[in-house]
Write an enzyme that holds these catalytic residues in place. Structure first.
Site, mmCIF file in Angstrom:
data_model
loop_
_atom_site.group_PDB
_atom_site.id
_atom_site.type_symbol
_atom_site.label_atom_id
_atom_site.label_comp_id
_atom_site.label_asym_id
_atom_site.label_seq_id
_atom_site.Cartn_x
_atom_site.Cartn_y
_atom_site.Cartn_z
ATOM 1 N N CYS A 151 -1.202 2.929 -2.014
ATOM 2 C CA CYS A 151 -1.893 2.657 -3.283
ATOM 3 C C CYS A 151 -0.900 2.478 -4.414
ATOM 4 O O CYS A 151 -1.211 1.843 -5.415
ATOM 5 C CB CYS A 151 -2.853 3.788 -3.602
ATOM 6 S SG CYS A 151 -2.130 5.404 -3.368
ATOM 7 N N GLY B 285 -15.236 -0.633 -2.668
ATOM 8 C CA GLY B 285 -15.910 0.565 -2.155
ATOM 9 C C GLY B 285 -16.223 1.559 -3.262
ATOM 10 O O GLY B 285 -17.333 2.081 -3.357
ATOM 11 N N SER C 226 -10.861 1.227 -1.583
ATOM 12 C CA SER C 226 -10.777 -0.065 -2.278
ATOM 13 C C SER C 226 -11.595 -0.061 -3.567
ATOM 14 O O SER C 226 -12.516 0.749 -3.734
ATOM 15 C CB SER C 226 -11.312 -1.153 -1.354
ATOM 16 O OG SER C 226 -12.662 -0.871 -1.035
ATOM 17 N N GLU D 2 -10.565 6.873 -6.743
ATOM 18 C CA GLU D 2 -9.173 6.408 -6.851
ATOM 19 C C GLU D 2 -9.084 5.118 -6.070
ATOM 20 O O GLU D 2 -9.351 5.098 -4.870
ATOM 21 C CB GLU D 2 -8.223 7.448 -6.254
ATOM 22 C CG GLU D 2 -8.208 8.760 -6.977
ATOM 23 C CD GLU D 2 -7.718 8.633 -8.397
ATOM 24 O OE1 GLU D 2 -6.811 7.815 -8.642
ATOM 25 O OE2 GLU D 2 -8.256 9.333 -9.268
HETATM 26 P P1 NAP Z 1 -12.365 1.218 1.820
HETATM 27 O O1 NAP Z 1 -12.640 0.072 2.707
HETATM 28 O O2 NAP Z 1 -12.912 1.170 0.440
HETATM 29 O O3 NAP Z 1 -12.913 2.514 2.609
HETATM 30 C C1 NAP Z 1 -12.883 3.833 2.078
HETATM 31 C C2 NAP Z 1 -14.157 4.579 2.477
HETATM 32 O O4 NAP Z 1 -15.233 4.121 1.659
HETATM 33 C C3 NAP Z 1 -14.594 4.379 3.906
HETATM 34 O O5 NAP Z 1 -15.156 5.587 4.391
HETATM 35 C C4 NAP Z 1 -15.656 3.317 3.788
HETATM 36 O O6 NAP Z 1 -16.566 3.452 4.876
HETATM 37 C C5 NAP Z 1 -16.315 3.648 2.461
HETATM 38 N N1 NAP Z 1 -16.874 2.464 1.808
HETATM 39 C C6 NAP Z 1 -16.235 1.311 1.532
HETATM 40 N N2 NAP Z 1 -17.058 0.447 0.920
HETATM 41 C C7 NAP Z 1 -18.250 1.079 0.801
HETATM 42 C C8 NAP Z 1 -19.505 0.709 0.254
HETATM 43 N N3 NAP Z 1 -19.719 -0.487 -0.289
HETATM 44 N N4 NAP Z 1 -20.521 1.598 0.324
HETATM 45 C C9 NAP Z 1 -20.328 2.810 0.904
HETATM 46 N N5 NAP Z 1 -19.165 3.216 1.431
HETATM 47 C C10 NAP Z 1 -18.127 2.364 1.379
HETATM 48 O O7 NAP Z 1 -10.799 1.452 1.626
HETATM 49 P P2 NAP Z 1 -9.659 1.475 2.766
HETATM 50 O O8 NAP Z 1 -9.539 0.114 3.323
HETATM 51 O O9 NAP Z 1 -9.861 2.598 3.669
HETATM 52 O O10 NAP Z 1 -8.342 1.827 1.946
HETATM 53 C C11 NAP Z 1 -7.517 0.862 1.402
HETATM 54 C C12 NAP Z 1 -7.676 0.812 -0.105
HETATM 55 O O11 NAP Z 1 -7.583 2.124 -0.651
HETATM 56 C C13 NAP Z 1 -6.579 0.029 -0.801
HETATM 57 O O12 NAP Z 1 -7.150 -0.754 -1.813
HETATM 58 C C14 NAP Z 1 -5.690 1.099 -1.391
HETATM 59 O O13 NAP Z 1 -4.938 0.689 -2.502
HETATM 60 C C15 NAP Z 1 -6.702 2.125 -1.741
HETATM 61 N N6 NAP Z 1 -6.123 3.457 -1.855
HETATM 62 C C16 NAP Z 1 -6.084 4.066 -3.082
HETATM 63 C C17 NAP Z 1 -5.494 5.311 -3.223
HETATM 64 C C18 NAP Z 1 -5.456 5.999 -4.568
HETATM 65 O O14 NAP Z 1 -5.166 7.185 -4.612
HETATM 66 N N7 NAP Z 1 -5.715 5.330 -5.665
HETATM 67 C C19 NAP Z 1 -4.941 5.953 -2.117
HETATM 68 C C20 NAP Z 1 -4.996 5.321 -0.879
HETATM 69 C C21 NAP Z 1 -5.609 4.075 -0.771
HETATM 70 P P3 NAP Z 1 -17.408 2.220 5.459
HETATM 71 O O15 NAP Z 1 -16.482 1.053 5.530
HETATM 72 O O16 NAP Z 1 -17.887 2.697 6.766
HETATM 73 O O17 NAP Z 1 -18.510 2.043 4.480
#
Ligand code: NAP
Length: 532
Positions: free
Chosen positions: A303, A245, A242, A265
């Site tokens: 994404c 994140g 996200s 990303e």
């Molecule tokens: P996420 O909640 O951001 O989690 C991704 C990773 O980051 C997890 O391991 C999470 O672990 C960690 N994380 C999140 N916030 C953090 C913070 N504040 N501090 C430290 N670590 C953190 O994302 P998701 O829900 O798995 O995936 C969905 C998102 O990914 C959507 O927005 C989608 O569009 C995007 N995405 C983008 C792409 C691309 O290539 N651009 C591809 C696929 C998905 P913890 O929660 O344990 O901290």
């Protein structure tokens, strides 16, 4: 193959380390029940141990030949195939993505590892450049090549549990470049992460390499990731997830005394622009099914999902919108985990409550005991005027939804394109006589996105040499692609060797080399073989 039961442990340098702090379990997305075993939060000591091992392993691995790196990538591919049903079953339980999708994702991951192996063997990705000394210009001998950057911290996304997770884009690119890797497991699919960690550990052992080349740390809160990127042994961060994140990790890195690259990303709305002629004369019906498919692929959790669809108000446009709306909102969808489903419900309820959105349609979630991961699809509609003044409408809503935007003219589409935020992709649909309008739109979009699609839809990213999966912030941080062979460069940096004796130079910078790597020698490209 015989497989050991899941342990719920961290894997640090090939050793299963008990998780003695905190406890969380994965949720079965279809039923909402919890899955065994429990996993824990990595402690500071465990994070440090993984980083120390990664640093030691890097010192050895950065010196191995390209052939050894390529063999490791191929061994990883073989190990993923070998765990077969064990991996697919656990992943299906944790994500509900469906067998077909998971088979596709596994194939993409295996293909990626094997493709990168070929690229590493061939060697020109590292851009060897030789400028021989020139006494007339009083110029010294200068030679440069991209070398591995150091231990890399990797964060995968929940929606690609195989292709963008423990053994995904970032891990494969980092190992191909010559780096060691510490992965923060995604708490949405920790069991899948553990199985994939086993694949990596076995591949490393088979190749006789240092086990510290890879470690896996679990954690359900942000603490583990935040601490990992603050360890000064880590030299780059590869993140997919996200915007919140990615931004949080970037900010954490900016507090380090030594700054390092963060390749994030993140989310994106991937607008689709339908120029008027693209839909007229009954051209619109064939676009309905692929547009619905693109909006709902992976239950809308992509994404590259099109979160905005723009067209000019005429009967064909309204017919397209109604037809897509009926189909998307006629179904319920199972999302990856309860947190994502709750966030989707919040966002769509907020949109439905805004009076600037007309005609929201939404299926009713049926039954009383549905999984907390189940949601109804929803399609919304607004005007270009509203989109231009309300940047909230440009925010990604992760799940099976999209926003149709009525434009009065092509100029209004251009106005939006000029002010839109960075996005991974944009798609332009144009009729036979719309070359000039399409040209104007594409000219603007080149400055806004990483990939422009002509008369096609954005979902379905190819792992190849030309792919650009990234884009201006907030789609990504960093200008490199995260998918495709160009992604290796994120985990390397160019080093110039000036006035070196031949025998002290890296192999690829010597005058005579054994393979046919493409090199830039005194301004001329020399060598090179057919692309793998
Ligand atoms: P996420 O909640 O951001 O989690 C991704 C990773 O980051 C997890 O391991 C999470 O672990 C960690 N994380 C999140 N916030 C953090 C913070 N504040 N501090 C430290 N670590 C953190 O994302 P998701 O829900 O798995 O995936 C969905 C998102 O990914 C959507 O927005 C989608 O569009 C995007 N995405 C983008 C792409 C691309 O290539 N651009 C591809 C696929 C998905 P913890 O929660 O344990 O901290």
């Amino acid at each position: 193959m015989a497989t050991a039961p899941l342990t719920g442990r961290h894997w640090i340098a090939g050793i299963a380390v008990p998780a003695d702090q905190g406890s969380f379990r994965a949720t079965c997305a279809e039923t909402g029940t919890t899955l065994e075993p429990g996993f824990g939060e990595a402690t500071i000591a465990q994070i440090t141990a993984a980083c120390v091992a990664a640093e030691r392993a890097f010192e050895e691995y950065r010196r191995v030949t390209p052939e050894v790196r390529a063999a490791l990538l191929e061994a990883i591919a073989d190990e993923i195939i070998a765990v077969d049903e064990y991996l697919l079953e656990r992943c299906q339980q944790e994500t509900a993505l469906g067998r077909e999708r998971l088979l596709f994702e596994r194939q993409r991951t295996v293909h990626q590892a094997r493709l990168f192996a070929q690229v590493v063997r061939e060697g020109s990705w590292a851009e060897p450049r030789l400028d021989h000394a020139n006494s007339e210009r009083n110029a010294p001998d200068c030679r440069s090549v991209w070398l591995p950057i150091g231990p890399v911290a990797v964060f995968g996304a929940s929606n690609f549990p195989l292709a963008i997770s423990v053994v995904g884009n970032d891990t494969i690119a980092a190992l191909a470049a010559g780096c060691s890797v510490v992965v923060k497991a995604h708490p949405g699919h920790p069991g899948t992460c553990e199985i994939l960690a086993g694949c990596l550990n076995r591949a490393i052992a088979r190749c006789g390499l240092a086990p510290g080349l890879f470690s896996l740390l679990h954690g359900a809160g942000h603490e583990v990731g935040q601490r990992l990127v603050q360890d000064l042994r880590i030299q780059a961060v590869g993140f997919t997830g996200s915007l919140a994140g990615g931004r949080a990790l970037f900010d954490a890195v900016s507090r380090r005394p030594q700054l390092i690259p963060v390749y994030a990303e993140m989310g994106s709305v991937n607008p689709i622009f339908f120029l008027p002629q693209a839909l007229q004369e009954n051209r619109w019906p064939p676009w309905v099914a692929p547009l619905v498919g693109s909006i709902t692929a992976g239950s809308g959790q992509m994404c590259t999902q099109p979160g905005l669809v723009l067209g000019t108000t005429d009967p064909a446009w309204h017919a397209l919108r109604r037809s897509v709306s009926d189909k998307v909102s006629a179904h319920n969808y199972t999302l990856l985990h309860p947190g994502i489903a709750a966030s989707f419900r919040r966002s769509t309820a907020h949109r439905a409550s805004q009076n600037w959105l007309s005609e929201p349609t939404s299926a009713v979630v049926a039954g009383e005991s549905v999984s907390p991961c189940q949601v109804a699809g929803a399609v919304f509609q607004t005007s270009a005027v509203e989109l231009l003044r309300n940047s909230e409408l440009e925010e990604e809503v992760f799940g099976p939804t999209t926003l149709f935007v009525d434009c009065d003219s092509v100029d209004q589409m251009l106005a939006y394109a000029r002010q839109m935020k960075g996005s991974l992709t944009a798609s332009v649909f144009a009729g036979p006589d719309e070359t000039e309008s399409a040209r104007q739109l594409i000219d603007v979009l080149q400055t806004k996105v990483g990939r422009i699609i002509c008369n096609g839809f954005p979902t379905g990213v190819q792992v190849n040499h030309a792919m650009m999966h990234g884009g201006p912030y907030p789609a990504a941080i960093g200008n490199f692609t995260s998918i495709g062979t160009g992604s290796i460069k994120r985990f390397a940096r160019p080093v110039c060797f000036q006035n070196f004796p031949e025998r002290w130079l890296p192999e690829s910078l010597r005058d005579q080399i054994e393979n046919s790597t493409l090199r830039l020698i005194d301004g001329k490209f020399v060598g090179g073989s057919a692309a793998p």
